[in-house]
Design a protein around this motif. Structure first.
Motif, PDB file in Angstrom:
ATOM      1  N   THR A   5       0.864  -1.075   0.013  1.00 42.73           N
ATOM      2  CA  THR A   5       0.012  -0.035   0.080  1.00 42.73           C
ATOM      3  C   THR A   5       0.956   1.143   0.007  1.00 42.73           C
ATOM      4  O   THR A   5       2.255   1.043   0.118  1.00 42.73           O
ATOM      5  N   PRO A   6       0.282   2.291  -0.149  1.00 39.04           N
ATOM      6  CA  PRO A   6       1.132   3.725  -0.050  1.00 39.04           C
ATOM      7  C   PRO A   6       2.101   3.641   1.000  1.00 39.04           C
ATOM      8  O   PRO A   6       3.169   4.113   0.857  1.00 39.04           O
ATOM      9  N   PRO A   7       1.490   3.422   2.448  1.00 39.27           N
ATOM     10  CA  PRO A   7       2.175   3.499   3.682  1.00 39.27           C
ATOM     11  C   PRO A   7       3.432   2.425   3.222  1.00 39.27           C
ATOM     12  O   PRO A   7       4.599   2.950   3.915  1.00 39.27           O
ATOM     13  N   ALA A   8       3.299   1.349   2.924  1.00 46.16           N
ATOM     14  CA  ALA A   8       4.555   0.427   2.614  1.00 46.16           C
ATOM     15  C   ALA A   8       5.434   0.794   1.755  1.00 46.16           C
ATOM     16  O   ALA A   8       6.365   0.588   1.973  1.00 46.16           O
ATOM     17  N   HIS A   9       4.972   1.527   0.602  1.00 48.61           N
ATOM     18  CA  HIS A   9       5.794   1.993  -0.292  1.00 48.61           C
ATOM     19  C   HIS A   9       6.599   3.036   0.643  1.00 48.61           C
ATOM     20  O   HIS A   9       7.812   3.265   0.274  1.00 48.61           O
ATOM     21  N   ALA A  10       6.134   4.038   1.375  1.00 47.06           N
ATOM     22  CA  ALA A  10       6.850   4.910   2.015  1.00 47.06           C
ATOM     23  C   ALA A  10       7.734   4.101   3.121  1.00 47.06           C
ATOM     24  O   ALA A  10       9.018   4.665   3.043  1.00 47.06           O
ATOM     25  N   ALA A  11       7.326   3.264   3.656  1.00 41.19           N
ATOM     26  CA  ALA A  11       8.547   2.412   4.360  1.00 41.19           C
ATOM     27  C   ALA A  11       9.628   1.864   3.667  1.00 41.19           C
ATOM     28  O   ALA A  11      10.816   1.977   4.138  1.00 41.19           O
ATOM     29  N   LEU A  12       9.309   1.043   2.585  1.00 39.18           N
ATOM     30  CA  LEU A  12      10.557   0.984   1.690  1.00 39.18           C
ATOM     31  C   LEU A  12      11.429   1.774   1.263  1.00 39.18           C
ATOM     32  O   LEU A  12      12.577   1.939   1.334  1.00 39.18           O
ATOM     33  N   ALA A  13      10.920   3.062   0.804  1.00 38.94           N
ATOM     34  CA  ALA A  13      11.839   4.118   0.393  1.00 38.94           C
ATOM     35  C   ALA A  13      12.454   4.663   1.771  1.00 38.94           C
ATOM     36  O   ALA A  13      13.640   4.971   1.643  1.00 38.94           O
ATOM     37  N   ALA A  14      11.836   4.919   2.761  1.00 42.68           N
ATOM     38  CA  ALA A  14      12.837   5.340   4.086  1.00 42.68           C
ATOM     39  C   ALA A  14      13.762   4.332   4.473  1.00 42.68           C
ATOM     40  O   ALA A  14      15.089   4.752   4.686  1.00 42.68           O
ATOM     41  N   ALA A  15      13.417   3.130   4.171  1.00 42.67           N
ATOM     42  CA  ALA A  15      14.553   2.081   4.583  1.00 42.67           C
ATOM     43  C   ALA A  15      15.849   2.090   3.647  1.00 42.67           C
ATOM     44  O   ALA A  15      16.934   1.990   3.909  1.00 42.67           O
ATOM     45  N   TRP A  16      15.242   1.994   2.391  1.00 39.41           N
ATOM     46  CA  TRP A  16      16.186   2.300   1.321  1.00 39.41           C
ATOM     47  C   TRP A  16      17.108   3.722   1.503  1.00 39.41           C
ATOM     48  O   TRP A  16      18.455   3.772   1.541  1.00 39.41           O
ATOM     49  N   LEU A  17      16.634   4.655   1.573  1.00 39.77           N
ATOM     50  CA  LEU A  17      17.510   5.922   1.681  1.00 39.77           C
ATOM     51  C   LEU A  17      18.337   5.940   2.968  1.00 39.77           C
ATOM     52  O   LEU A  17      19.309   6.465   3.030  1.00 39.77           O
ATOM     53  N   ARG A  18      18.054   4.965   3.987  1.00 41.29           N
ATOM     54  CA  ARG A  18      19.201   4.905   5.152  1.00 41.29           C
ATOM     55  C   ARG A  18      20.160   4.069   4.530  1.00 41.29           C
ATOM     56  O   ARG A  18      21.572   4.114   5.407  1.00 41.29           O
ATOM     57  N   LEU A  19      20.384   3.617   3.554  1.00 40.37           N
ATOM     58  CA  LEU A  19      21.448   2.906   2.921  1.00 40.37           C
ATOM     59  C   LEU A  19      22.370   3.662   2.144  1.00 40.37           C
ATOM     60  O   LEU A  19      23.252   3.279   1.805  1.00 40.37           O
ATOM     61  N   VAL A  20      21.934   4.927   1.836  1.00 40.58           N
ATOM     62  CA  VAL A  20      22.785   5.883   1.171  1.00 40.58           C
ATOM     63  C   VAL A  20      23.194   7.196   1.915  1.00 40.58           C
ATOM     64  O   VAL A  20      22.461   7.402   2.836  1.00 40.58           O
ATOM     65  N   ALA A  21      24.185   7.764   1.474  1.00 44.98           N
ATOM     66  CA  ALA A  21      24.717   9.026   2.116  1.00 44.98           C
ATOM     67  C   ALA A  21      24.834  10.027   1.012  1.00 44.98           C
ATOM     68  O   ALA A  21      25.181   9.788  -0.144  1.00 44.98           O
TER      69      ALA A  21
END
Length: 220
Positions: free
Chosen positions: A204-220
């Motif tokens: 769902t949209p909140p789950a896509h948001a969770a995936l995006a947030a987790a992905w961005l924590r892997l990059v600097a």
């Protein structure tokens, strides 16, 4: 260690429908899911560090389908970072479609390895996203079939070894692992699984948001 996205970097998202999210119908080609959210959030945080974002995901793809188009869709783009989310379609869909092909875990592992080897040799940064399955209890439609919780338990038994393959490949190649299956298991304890997926597979949209947030924590 996080991935350092330098100005001018190219990031390729690839996988199945979870990543595709209707990309062909969007002007930017990123779809409406987590790749778009990542690109938008990155641009907001780092307007001085422009990144080229690409999405080559195709709905329904298994590892073998990615392999068939890997050269043209991924390698030829010479990306600096490749983010892969694949595996749920490699699960034994024969439980609802007798003609469906069962992908043995050994074939899944070998095919996934062949995807990563040329990228690793080229020095490409890798992000591997675990395939995931949420414990939806309601009976839902999947194609022309009705899927209940019992069938999804069979999927889970098939998926778990493939999740382990992704984890092992991440260690082998020094890739960054986004532990999405574990993340959603934790999130389901704070809000019911239906909040994160209507069918247990598609976010769902909140789950896509969770995936995006987790992905961005892997990059600097």
């Amino acid at each position: 260690m996080t991935i350092n996205l330098r100005p001018g970097s190219t990031v390729m998202f690839t996988g199945d429908s979870i990543t595709d999210c209707g990309r062909a119908a969007t002007e930017h080609g990123l779809g409406s899911g987590y790749p778009l959210r990542i690109a938008g959030e990155w641009g907001l945080r780092h307007p001085e560090r422009a990144v080229t974002w690409l999405n080559s995901a195709v709905p329904g793809d298994k590892v073998r389908d990615l392999e068939a188009r890997w050269q043209a869709d991924v390698l030829d783009a010479r990306p600096d970072v490749v983010s892969v989310l694949v595996g749920i379609n490699d699960v034994g869909w024969h439980t609802i479609a007798p003609e469906g092909h069962v992908v043995p875990v050994e074939d899944f592992a070998a095919g996934y390895d062949r995807l990563l080897a040329p990228l690793a040799a080229a020095g490409t940064e890798l992000i591997l996203v675990e395939p995931f399955l949420l414990p939806i209890c309601a009976t839902v439609e999947a194609g022309d079939a009705l899927v209940d919780a019992g069938i999804r338990k069979q999927w889970r038994a098939d998926l778990d070894p493939k999740i382990q393959v992704v984890r092992e490949l991440a260690r082998t190649y020094g890739a960054h692992l986004l532990a999405a299956d574990g993340m959603f298991a934790e999130l389901c304890a704070t809000a019911g699984p239906e909040h994160w997926s209507e069918d247990g597979v598609h976010p769902t949209p909140p789950a896509h948001a969770a995936l995006a947030a987790a992905w961005l924590r892997l990059v600097a």
